[in-house]
Design a protein around this motif. Structure first.
Motif, short mmCIF file in Angstrom:
data_model
loop_
_atom_site.label_atom_id
_atom_site.label_comp_id
_atom_site.label_asym_id
_atom_site.label_seq_id
_atom_site.Cartn_x
_atom_site.Cartn_y
_atom_site.Cartn_z
N ASP A 54 -1.73 -1.73 -4.67
CA ASP A 54 -0.50 -1.29 -4.03
C ASP A 54 0.25 -2.51 -3.51
N PRO A 246 2.20 6.04 -1.76
CA PRO A 246 1.18 4.98 -1.62
C PRO A 246 0.04 5.14 -2.60
N LEU A 276 1.16 2.29 -9.71
CA LEU A 276 0.14 1.64 -8.89
C LEU A 276 -1.25 2.22 -9.16
#
Length: 584
Positions: A54, A246, A276
């Motif tokens: 990330d 996230p 990610l």
């Protein structure tokens, strides 16, 4: 970094290229972007950046990581100065010219560009007051900036502001909406050159919008950040970021308030998706065989894929000497690593050639024996490729008997370590995980056992290796790229005890020697280039002797792209410049 990968001149570039060929970099075209992109670059399309981990921070005041620069700072924000794709010196970005220097280097006057506007929901034009607040907030504890104490500490009044004794930094003046003036306690080559002013902490932040997010223990501006560059992370009407999941994805869309005529960036793409949490093997194969993909945060594909690509897909690979150093960090506050002879024993037993093989061999860089890398002033003064000459770096394959001698000096009469195992925290992704495992096995040759925890890269940093209270003894997976082309960036952030903070700490070894701290502080204002290189070269030698870290590689970065991507490398950041890259 952050920072993070850049070249100096055509003559030097030719020398570097020859050196790489001699080092075994065959069958690879070294691709470095020119001063801008292709005037005929195709406009439009969606590019996907494939990443293992990330980002660290969404807030430009906190960013200090190469990947954050690649996908957020460079496409999304306009600092006072910036880096064109192939340049090695900063150019005016939000500013219109380099600082006007007066008062013996203690006053810097910077003109601000008209017509630059914040993204929604702020929308208004940027003024000098927005830059003033941006710089002020990097001194706030709740922002946790990693370089303010290194490059901006000379601004008058910052200490009073940091302590809460003043409402503003008195040394930052805004005589009119298009001018900002910095008053310094002493000359600062890093600021006067524009180098440090190109860091994302100078990207404007609207106080009338952001101040409420900066209250409390930790700023939440990163969840509500506004942008000035050609791209922005998708948000809602209130400004809350909605385009970031996230660990999964970041979606960048065009900033409707960006104007091409005010910017050097081309911004060819319509949309950028940052994927990610990918396995590097799967991601590398997808990039090379798919369409509209580029690599993100991994410095090289896994070794088998790299070898195959070198053989069959040379035109999809860009290898760039990135002006960075890979190293193992040894926590000087944790027993027995508080003993320099134990640290020297570890350096002596380290097989740096084996560590390099875990990442792909000669293609990915040269064996290091001190910290400042090639192409940075101070490299030759620190010993150049031959190194400072310390015996514990004499054999790149490691020297077990020499390591035992150092352990005997530390009080281990048998020459073998007999104490408890040491906590080590490493990256869980290949090839970094293999590097950590190889290092672990090397230490066992002298009886040192590591209690190895492998975690995601961002977790390794945010919860362990950059948090002093975590008391991690060994962090084997660090790399440091330059903030700009100057030796200060390889010494001050990493080895000055003045920079140790509770979190987001970049002095990973927690080296805190008052005499060394003073020497590092005194080196900062030195302006004469040869003397500056000499002083920092000597600092590198002395720090190398202390073995706070074990440098083992002067790094190359291997970037890969899909066959339909016209990838442009940013020389400063060594990764793809998303402002100039296009899809064919």
């Amino acid at each position: 970094m952050g920072t993070n990968p850049r070249f100096a001149s055509n003559r030097e570039l030719n020398e570097i290229m020859r050196g790489l060929w001699l080092a075994g970099l065959t069958a690879v075209a070294l691709a470095v972007a020119g001063c801008g992109g292709d005037d005929e670059a195709k406009k439009g399309g969606t590019l996907t950046v494939m990443a293992e981990s990330d980002i660290q921070f969404m807030d430009p005041g906190t960013m200090y990581y190469q990947f954050d620069y690649m996908v957020l700072a460079q496409p999304g924000h306009r600092a006072l100065y910036g880096w064109k794709a192939g340049d090695t010196k900063p150019v005016p970005d939000l500013a219109t010219a380099l600082p006007e220097v007066s008062d013996g280097g203690r006053t810097l006057r910077i003109p601000i560009r008209r017509g630059v506007r914040f993204s929604p929901p702020v929308n208004r034009e940027v003024t000098s007051a927005d830059v003033k607040y941006a710089i002020e907030r990097i001194f706030l504890e709740q922002v946790q900036n990693g370089y303010a104490s290194t490059y901006f500490a000379g601004i008058e009044g910052n200490e009073e502001f940091t302590k809460g004794e003043a409402d503003e930094v008195k040394g930052i003046e805004t005589p009119d909406p298009q001018t900002i003036v910095l008053k310094l306690t002493e000359p600062s080559p890093a600021l006067a050159s524009g180098n440090a002013l190109a860091l994302p902490g100078t990207a404007p932040v609207p106080k009338d919008y952001a101040a409420k997010f900066d209250k409390g223990k930790a700023s939440t501006y990163g969840q509500n950040v506004v942008f000035t560059g050609p791209y922005m992370v998708r948000n809602d009407k209130s400004g809350k970021i909605t385009g970031y999941q996230p660990g999964k994805q970041i979606e960048l869309v065009r900033n409707p308030n960006w104007k091409r005529e005010t910017d050097y960036r081309e911004a060819n793409l319509d949309r950028i998706v940052v994927s990610l949490g990918n396995d590097s093997t799967v991601a590398s194969r997808r990039i090379l065989s798919g369409r509209s993909f580029v690599s993100g945060d991994f410095a090289a594909p896994p070794t088998p894929i790299l070898k195959e690509a070198l053989d069959k897909r040379k035109d999809q690979i860009d290898v760039v000497p990135n002006g960075g150093t890979r190293y193992v960090s040894l926590n000087t506050k944790v027993e027995p690593l508080d003993d320099v002879n134990v640290r020297r024993a570890i350096a002596a037993v380290t097989d740096r050639e084996e560590l390099r093989l875990t990442r792909g061999g000669e293609t990915i860089g040269e064996i290091a024996n001190h910290f400042i890398p090639p192409d940075i002033p101070g490299f030759e003064e620190a010993g150049g490729k031959a190194g400072p000459g310390f015996d514990f770096y004499r054999n790149p394959k490691g020297d077990v008997e020499l390591a035992k001698e150092y352990l005997r000096k530390a009080g281990f009469e048998s020459g073998m370590y007999e104490g408890p195992e040491l906590l080590a925290v490493a990256d869980d992704e290949v090839p970094a995980s293999r590097t950590a495992e190889a290092f672990q096995a090397q230490l066992e040759r002298i009886g040192i056992r590591l209690k190895m925890r492998q975690v995601p890269h961002d977790t390794m940093l945010s919860q362990f290796c950059q948090v002093p209270k975590a008391a991690v003894a060994v962090c084997p997976n660090f790399a440091w790229g330059k903030d700009f082309y100057d030796p200060q960036v390889f010494i001050a952030p990493l080895f000055s005890g003045e920079g140790i903070v509770e979190s987001n700490n970049y002095n990973h070894a927690q080296l805190d020697d008052p005499a060394l701290n003073k020497r590092i502080e005194d080196a900062g204002p030195i302006g004469e280039p040869r003397e500056r290189a000499r002083v920092y070269g000597q600092l590198d030698r002395d720090i190398t002797e202390q073995v706070a870290v074990i440098p083992w590689l002067w790094d190359n970065q291997v970037n890969i792209q899909s066959s339909n991507v016209n990838g442009v490398i940013n020389a400063f950041n060594s990764s793809y410049d998303l402002n100039f890259t296009s899809i064919e």
